[in-house]
Design a protein around this motif. Structure first.
Motif, PDB file in Angstrom:
ATOM      1  N   LYS A   1      -0.264  -1.137   5.737  1.00 27.41           N
ATOM      2  CA  LYS A   1      -0.505  -2.445   5.144  1.00 27.41           C
ATOM      3  C   LYS A   1      -1.948  -2.631   4.692  1.00 27.41           C
ATOM      4  O   LYS A   1      -2.208  -3.324   3.724  1.00 27.41           O
ATOM      5  CB  LYS A   1      -0.133  -3.547   6.138  1.00 27.41           C
ATOM      6  N   GLY A   2      -2.884  -2.050   5.401  1.00 27.45           N
ATOM      7  CA  GLY A   2      -4.283  -2.344   5.142  1.00 27.45           C
ATOM      8  C   GLY A   2      -4.984  -1.277   4.323  1.00 27.45           C
ATOM      9  O   GLY A   2      -4.544  -0.125   4.234  1.00 27.45           O
ATOM     10  N   LEU A   3      -6.095  -1.662   3.727  1.00 30.16           N
ATOM     11  CA  LEU A   3      -6.893  -0.730   2.939  1.00 30.16           C
ATOM     12  C   LEU A   3      -7.452   0.427   3.758  1.00 30.16           C
ATOM     13  O   LEU A   3      -7.561   1.540   3.245  1.00 30.16           O
ATOM     14  CB  LEU A   3      -8.031  -1.483   2.247  1.00 30.16           C
TER      15      LEU A   3
ATOM     16  N   ALA B   1      -9.550   3.343  11.612  1.00 35.32           N
ATOM     17  CA  ALA B   1      -8.475   2.677  10.874  1.00 35.32           C
ATOM     18  C   ALA B   1      -7.156   2.642  11.635  1.00 35.32           C
ATOM     19  O   ALA B   1      -6.341   1.744  11.429  1.00 35.32           O
ATOM     20  CB  ALA B   1      -8.261   3.383   9.527  1.00 35.32           C
TER      21      ALA B   1
END
Length: 335
Positions: free
Chosen positions: A164-166, A207
């Motif tokens: 979902k995230g960068l 991350a």
């Protein structure tokens, strides 16, 4: 997963490039017999097997791309202490560990320990970017990244996470870039690759979601002193291979803190700062006689740039002109 030649070897033998294309049962048998990989393959069902995997290895990690029309099954055949990261881009990967099952599919990413694996089953129409990193290298990266806040144990990472995230998307892009450079070959004069490889590990550590996120201890010391020490260290070693862990050690902080300091004080990452310093050295050599009549490629390689396409893009972005134009400019036009 590319690796060793026998079931008794537990450390990696780097293969800078490997490529396998399998289309028959006989080719599977030969691949399993020849060794050089950590798993053995078998067809999925009776339809035979058709798959390829291409990539490269360094001492601590391996990255490869897999594509299969038919699907396949893999079973571990050596004992090796590595962590597997996989981004499935088509199809499904069903992984059976000794205690649980994991499903990898597009839009999700997998991180699993190789020693827990019982088998993996890739569906037909399967494609993925995969990698392994030794637990030793990941622990070392964790200790360097967190600095004083780190424990000696690896964090408890989630095995399956949604993309979902960068940050996770950026990790996939970095893995793809490192994979490409491993395929192309990495020379001893390439000063950027060790740094890029290290940054990929730090991206993974920062991350990837954890089951129990660790709270970082707040620090109240001024950022100016460690920033100055880091910049002085970089300038003093700019013609050598630089790792962020070394820069952080010279600054007296962990790598995570180093990154925060650079972003807060300069608006840049440490990598951007290092690349700009090296580009400045190339620019200075091209503008003066210190280039010694050498070609642009030779001057660039002197400061660690061995991939000329990437170098040219970075140079034009920083100086607004091609490096060949800098070299041709007459002294009166140089200011």
């Amino acid at each position: 997963m590319p690796n060793q030649t026998t079931a008794t070897v537990a450390s990696w033998r780097p293969q800078t490039f490997f490529s396998h294309r399998i289309e028959t049962a006989g080719q599977i048998e030969r691949l399993n017999a020849e060794g050089g990989i950590a798993v053995r393959f078998r067809p999925l069902g009776r339809a035979g097997a058709a798959f390829t995997f291409v990539g490269g290895q360094s001492a601590a990690l391996s990255l490869w791309r897999t594509a299969s029309r038919s699907g396949f099954v893999t079973i571990p055949q050596i004992d090796v202490d590595v962590v597997t990261i996989r981004f499935v881009t088509r199809g499904v990967m069903l992984r059976h560990d000794h205690r649980r099952e994991h499903v990898g599919r597009p839009g999700w990413a997998m991180m699993v320990m190789f020693d827990a694996m019982r088998d993996e089953e890739a569906s037909g129409g399967f494609e993925a970017l995969s990698g392994t990193i030794t637990r030793q290298a990941l622990v070392a990266g964790h200790m360097a990244f967190e600095g004083e806040a780190a424990s000696a144990a690896l964090p408890d990472f989630e095995p399956i996470v949604e993309m979902k995230g960068l940050p996770l998307q950026a990790l996939m892009l970095t893995m793809d870039r490192v994979h490409g450079q491993l395929r192309a070959g990495v020379s001893d004069s390439d000063l950027l690759f060790p740094l890029l490889e290290e940054i990929m590990v730090y991206q993974l550590l920062s991350a990837w979601p954890r089951r129990s996120p660790a709270a970082l201890r707040r620090r109240s010391a001024s950022d100016a002193a460690p920033l100055r020490r880091a910049q002085d260290y970089i300038d003093g070693h700019i013609a050598q291979k630089l790792l962020l862990s070394d820069v952080a050690g010279a600054a007296g902080v962990g790598v995570r803190r180093l990154q925060l300091i650079f972003r807060g004080e300069t608006g840049k990452t440490p990598l951007q700062f290092i690349l700009e310093r090296r580009l400045d050295r190339v620019h200075a050599d091209l503008r003066t006689s210190s280039g010694g009549g050498a070609s642009v490629g030779t001057v660039a390689a002197r400061w660690g740039f061995t991939h000329m396409g990437d170098f040219g893009r970075r140079y034009r972005a920083r100086f607004g002109e091609a490096p060949s134009l800098t070299r041709r400019s007459p002294p009166s036009a140089r200011g």
